[in-house]
Write a protein that holds these residues in place. Structure first.
Motif, PDB file in Angstrom:
ATOM      1  N   GLY A  69      -3.670 -13.250  11.933  1.00  0.00           N
ATOM      2  CA  GLY A  69      -5.253 -13.539  12.337  1.00  0.00           C
ATOM      3  C   GLY A  69      -6.086 -13.764  11.125  1.00  0.00           C
ATOM      4  O   GLY A  69      -7.449 -13.870  11.232  1.00  0.00           O
ATOM      5  N   GLU A  70      -5.604 -13.554   9.823  1.00  0.00           N
ATOM      6  CA  GLU A  70      -6.262 -13.769   8.694  1.00  0.00           C
ATOM      7  C   GLU A  70      -7.507 -12.837   8.664  1.00  0.00           C
ATOM      8  O   GLU A  70      -8.677 -13.128   8.203  1.00  0.00           O
ATOM      9  N   ARG A  71      -7.060 -11.433   9.136  1.00  0.00           N
ATOM     10  CA  ARG A  71      -8.245 -10.545   9.095  1.00  0.00           C
ATOM     11  C   ARG A  71      -8.807 -10.204   7.810  1.00  0.00           C
ATOM     12  O   ARG A  71      -7.974 -10.088   6.702  1.00  0.00           O
ATOM     13  N   TRP A  72     -10.008  -9.557   7.787  1.00  0.00           N
ATOM     14  CA  TRP A  72     -10.777  -9.047   6.775  1.00  0.00           C
ATOM     15  C   TRP A  72      -9.747  -7.853   5.861  1.00  0.00           C
ATOM     16  O   TRP A  72      -9.524  -6.864   6.832  1.00  0.00           O
ATOM     17  N   LEU A  73      -9.616  -7.846   4.852  1.00  0.00           N
ATOM     18  CA  LEU A  73      -9.119  -6.534   4.230  1.00  0.00           C
ATOM     19  C   LEU A  73      -9.978  -6.109   3.031  1.00  0.00           C
ATOM     20  O   LEU A  73     -10.510  -6.511   2.533  1.00  0.00           O
ATOM     21  N   VAL A  74     -10.024  -4.691   3.127  1.00  0.00           N
ATOM     22  CA  VAL A  74     -10.885  -4.126   2.545  1.00  0.00           C
ATOM     23  C   VAL A  74     -10.503  -3.213   1.168  1.00  0.00           C
ATOM     24  O   VAL A  74     -10.965  -3.439   0.062  1.00  0.00           O
ATOM     25  N   THR A  75      -9.382  -2.866   1.320  1.00  0.00           N
ATOM     26  CA  THR A  75      -8.694  -1.804   0.262  1.00  0.00           C
ATOM     27  C   THR A  75      -7.168  -1.744   0.602  1.00  0.00           C
ATOM     28  O   THR A  75      -6.614  -1.951   1.751  1.00  0.00           O
ATOM     29  N   ALA A  76      -6.496  -0.891  -0.391  1.00  0.00           N
ATOM     30  CA  ALA A  76      -5.051  -0.858   0.015  1.00  0.00           C
ATOM     31  C   ALA A  76      -4.679   0.456  -1.104  1.00  0.00           C
ATOM     32  O   ALA A  76      -5.198   0.864  -1.707  1.00  0.00           O
ATOM     33  N   CYS A  77      -3.464   0.886  -0.491  1.00  0.00           N
ATOM     34  CA  CYS A  77      -2.764   1.983  -1.312  1.00  0.00           C
ATOM     35  C   CYS A  77      -1.232   1.728  -1.422  1.00  0.00           C
ATOM     36  O   CYS A  77      -0.840   0.877  -0.584  1.00  0.00           O
ATOM     37  N   HIS A  78      -0.710   2.491  -2.377  1.00  0.00           N
ATOM     38  CA  HIS A  78       0.803   2.436  -2.424  1.00  0.00           C
ATOM     39  C   HIS A  78       1.280   3.826  -2.163  1.00  0.00           C
ATOM     40  O   HIS A  78       0.928   4.802  -2.730  1.00  0.00           O
ATOM     41  N   ILE A  79       2.057   4.057  -1.143  1.00  0.00           N
ATOM     42  CA  ILE A  79       2.865   5.460  -0.863  1.00  0.00           C
ATOM     43  C   ILE A  79       4.284   5.407  -0.589  1.00  0.00           C
ATOM     44  O   ILE A  79       4.756   4.569   0.247  1.00  0.00           O
ATOM     45  N   ARG A  80       4.978   6.031  -1.295  1.00  0.00           N
ATOM     46  CA  ARG A  80       6.331   6.098  -1.045  1.00  0.00           C
ATOM     47  C   ARG A  80       6.872   4.790  -1.113  1.00  0.00           C
ATOM     48  O   ARG A  80       7.899   4.459  -0.170  1.00  0.00           O
ATOM     49  N   GLY A  81       6.583   3.873  -2.006  1.00  0.00           N
ATOM     50  CA  GLY A  81       7.416   2.660  -2.041  1.00  0.00           C
ATOM     51  C   GLY A  81       6.879   1.517  -1.103  1.00  0.00           C
ATOM     52  O   GLY A  81       7.085   0.159  -1.032  1.00  0.00           O
ATOM     53  N   VAL A  82       5.739   1.838  -0.295  1.00  0.00           N
ATOM     54  CA  VAL A  82       5.234   0.967   0.893  1.00  0.00           C
ATOM     55  C   VAL A  82       3.806   0.672   0.492  1.00  0.00           C
ATOM     56  O   VAL A  82       2.996   1.650  -0.081  1.00  0.00           O
ATOM     57  N   ASN A  83       3.255  -0.602   0.609  1.00  0.00           N
ATOM     58  CA  ASN A  83       1.777  -0.994   0.361  1.00  0.00           C
ATOM     59  C   ASN A  83       1.287  -1.073   1.748  1.00  0.00           C
ATOM     60  O   ASN A  83       1.586  -1.662   2.506  1.00  0.00           O
ATOM     61  N   TYR A  84       0.222  -0.206   1.611  1.00  0.00           N
ATOM     62  CA  TYR A  84      -0.749  -0.270   2.825  1.00  0.00           C
ATOM     63  C   TYR A  84      -1.961  -0.773   2.902  1.00  0.00           C
ATOM     64  O   TYR A  84      -2.875  -0.602   1.806  1.00  0.00           O
ATOM     65  N   GLY A 108       1.571   7.069   6.372  1.00  0.00           N
ATOM     66  CA  GLY A 108       2.353   5.873   6.757  1.00  0.00           C
ATOM     67  C   GLY A 108       1.924   5.506   8.312  1.00  0.00           C
ATOM     68  O   GLY A 108       2.244   4.775   8.932  1.00  0.00           O
ATOM     69  N   ALA A 109       1.206   6.647   8.811  1.00  0.00           N
ATOM     70  CA  ALA A 109       0.656   6.675  10.233  1.00  0.00           C
ATOM     71  C   ALA A 109      -0.354   7.345  10.367  1.00  0.00           C
ATOM     72  O   ALA A 109      -0.535   8.396   9.509  1.00  0.00           O
ATOM     73  N   TYR A 110      -1.164   7.366  11.290  1.00  0.00           N
ATOM     74  CA  TYR A 110      -2.456   8.397  11.562  1.00  0.00           C
ATOM     75  C   TYR A 110      -1.737   9.334  12.818  1.00  0.00           C
ATOM     76  O   TYR A 110      -1.128   8.940  13.490  1.00  0.00           O
TER      77      TYR A 110
END
Length: 642
Positions: A346-361, A421-423
């Motif tokens: 959906g080409e949604r707006w993204l604000v920020t990101a982080c890297h945890i245990r080899g996965v990008n969120y 990796g989950a809430y």
């Protein structure tokens, strides 16, 4: 009547505040706390093994030039200035509209660059340099990405624009002596390496088009390429590029031609080229893909102006609305429009990101996605998959990776979340919903700041409360007993700060919390010996839950409180109050002098009759600090309905 003749209730293991009203299943009476040792109010206190202690105050540190909306400690090395292996300790800030750096070893500070219309900044540390993006109050990038270098002292130019573009100067050619260059027509150019070590588009360019020089060699000669140019301020080296005589569309970097240039100055460079075509094809770096790399334009403007940066393992992510440009591994300025853009469904707006245990969120206003780096260009990664379609963040600084690196703290309108990796089903801040709902999210998306303190085992959220346009309070959760919503201990602290970070100090090598002010006042340095915030008193309050909980709206028995006894120590005066009838009535008890050594229990007479009684301990003056271990309520049942 002696105390031994009274009934008593001891309240031990004092904990943080639970301020969210809940109705108990067995009755209709709303209770703020299920447990008496859980505070109904905790302000400017800290928690230590069941004791309530006035929080540490702050000493005045280095002077700020204005509102400090970003603070970052950068521990780096500078072989060119202090020698290989000599550490550099920098405090990088965005204050008063400018990127500033302070060398904490040499007590030197200066403005690297003022950025017009910028509210704040984000940084990513990569190799021996720091990438900086700035953003406006309109949630857009203020200017091109900047690169800081670890140079100390006056006279060092330590900031560049990222994504150096190609030059327009056309080289000239001669054949001064014999060599091995293959006979025939070749196309020629050059490629400049920036001070950051990046090689992007080759030169020369004319009207946004690569326009290589054409020169025909007589064969078995050395070709001398002369470039008479004023070099860009961020240029470091130049190398020759050329084609073979048979294929005029494929360029190679000619081995052995790299020379240093003098940035910002006119400096003619001569590159001598002596290489046969078959050797060039077999041993040289082919640069066809370089023409696609995004770079600055001829007017110096960048390919994009990101409002945020994030470090994703060995890459940097640049946020531009619904586009996230993700660099090559270990080459942080190599991005292309075709190969390095990540978009979520959906080409949604993204604000920020982080890297945890080899996965990008990746986090947007109401969504979170994950993407796994397969070490290829981002367009060849597996499609991002949804983690949540209801939780994310609108705050530029709304995600903070825990120092252990296994979880992140995520702040949004609902609460503060532990993200692994989950809430979880409910946020860490669940029992403090009333305070969290006071955050002004219209401003918090720009100013909110999260700090994780692994030594103190606490997470701190600086935020604007009650419609404020700057951060007015610090919401602090101690996670010494666990990170779950019923395990953490909460205190709301009256600490206005535009930013903060844990700083490893230059002389002591210990880490302490530093807070950036909202104006041209000193940076505040947390210190256990400080009993005030510079000169302002710390008003520490801890108020218990309801000592006798009423299970039903109507009750035949009240409790008449006769005496409060507490074990306390500290400095200054301790003020104690007992509230009754849902805080509408209260009684001030005797004010007692505290001493720093453990003392016998303090007894304070009382005459309060209520199921709803709560006990409050408080200090109000500069130089005061309380340390409450436990307290006991002595009472008699009091019949009201006969």
């Amino acid at each position: 009547m002696s105390l031994s003749e009274l009934k008593q209730r001891a309240v031990t293991d004092l904990r943080g505040a639970w301020t969210r009203a809940r109705t108990e299943p067995t009755g209709a009476y709303a209770q703020n706390t299920y447990l008496t040792n859980r505070a109904s109010k905790a302000q400017n206190v800290r928690f230590d093994g069941g004791r309530i202690i006035g929080r540490d105050g702050f000493l005045a540190g280095l002077m700020a030039t204005g509102k400090m909306t970003m603070m970052y400690q950068w521990l780096s090395f500078s072989a060119s200035v202090t020698g290989a292996g000599v550490p550099q300790n920098f405090l990088i800030t965005f204050e008063n509209g400018a990127i500033r750096y302070r060398n904490l070893y040499f007590a030197y500070e200066t403005t690297a660059e003022a950025i017009a219309n910028a509210y704040g900044a984000t940084v990513v540390e990569a190799a021996d340099r720091l990438y900086v993006s700035t953003y406006t109050s309109g949630f857009t990038g203020a200017t091109e990405v900047r690169i800081l270098y670890p140079y100390a002292g006056a006279g060092y130019d330590n900031i560049d624009k990222a994504f150096m573009g190609p030059m327009s100067v056309v080289p000239t050619f001669t054949e001064p002596y014999a060599g091995e260059t293959t006979v025939g027509l070749h196309k020629w150019g050059y490629i400049v390496t920036s001070r950051s070590g990046s090689q992007l588009k080759p030169s020369p360019y004319s009207a946004a088009i690569f326009s290589p020089a054409i020169f025909t060699t007589a064969g078995d000669m050395t070709v001398r390429m002369t470039i008479s140019a004023t070099w860009p301020d961020d240029a470091a080296f130049v190398s020759a590029i050329m084609t073979t005589a048979e294929n005029l569309e494929k360029f190679f970097i000619v081995p052995g031609t790299e020379l240093a240039v003098i940035p910002g100055q006119f400096y003619p460079v001569q590159l001598d080229i002596s290489i046969a075509d078959e050797v060039l094809e077999a041993s040289a770096t082919e640069i066809t893909e370089y023409f696609d790399y995004m770079s600055r334009y001829s007017d110096g403007t960048g390919p994009f102006q990101p409002f945020n940066l994030a470090q994703l393992g060995r890459r940097i992510a640049y946020f531009v609305g619904n586009h996230v440009y993700i660099s090559d591994q270990d080459d942080y300025e190599r991005v292309t429009e075709a190969q390095h853009v990540l978009q979520v469904p959906g080409e949604r707006w993204l604000v920020t990101a982080c890297h945890i245990r080899g996965v990008n969120y990746f986090f947007g206003p109401k969504w979170t996605y994950a993407a796994v780096d397969n070490e290829d260009v981002p367009v060849l990664w597996a499609a991002p998959y949804s983690v949540s379609q209801s939780q994310g963040t609108t705050a530029i600084h709304g995600v903070c990776v825990n120092t252990s690196g296994d979880i992140a703290w995520v702040a949004n309108e609902v609460g503060l979340w532990e993200f692994h990796g989950a809430y979880d089903a409910i946020p860490v801040s669940d029992m403090n919903e009333p305070e969290w709902r006071r955050i002004n999210w219209g401003q918090a998306r720009l100013s909110l700041w999260i700090v994780d303190d692994p030594i103190g085992q606490r997470v701190m959220v600086y935020a604007p409360l009650d419609g404020a346009t700057v951060n007015t309070h610090r919401l602090t959760w101690s996670y010494a007993r666990g990170r779950g919503p019923t395990q953490v201990d909460f205190s709301i602290d009256t600490l206005p700060a535009g930013s903060a970070c844990m700083v490893r100090e230059a002389t002591s090598e210990r880490s302490r919390l530093w807070q950036g002010p909202n104006g041209a006042t000193p940076i505040q340095v947390e210190d256990p010996t400080a009993f005030a915030d510079v000169t302002l008193p710390i008003v520490s309050i801890w108020e218990s839950g309801e000592v006798f909980k009423r299970r039903k709206e109507a009750s035949s028995i009240d409790m008449k409180v006769q005496t409060i006894e507490t074990k306390a120590k500290g400095v200054g005066m301790l003020r104690t109050r007992v509230y009754e009838a849902s805080r509408n009535l209260y009684e001030d008890l005797a004010t007692n002098m505290l001493q720093d050594l453990p003392r016998d229990a303090i007894e304070m007479g009382c005459d309060v009759m209520s199921h709803d009684a709560t006990v409050e301990f408080k200090t109000t003056q500069a130089g005061e600090r309380m340390d409450i271990g436990d307290f006991t309520v002595f009472y008699v049942p009091w019949l009201t309905n006969r």
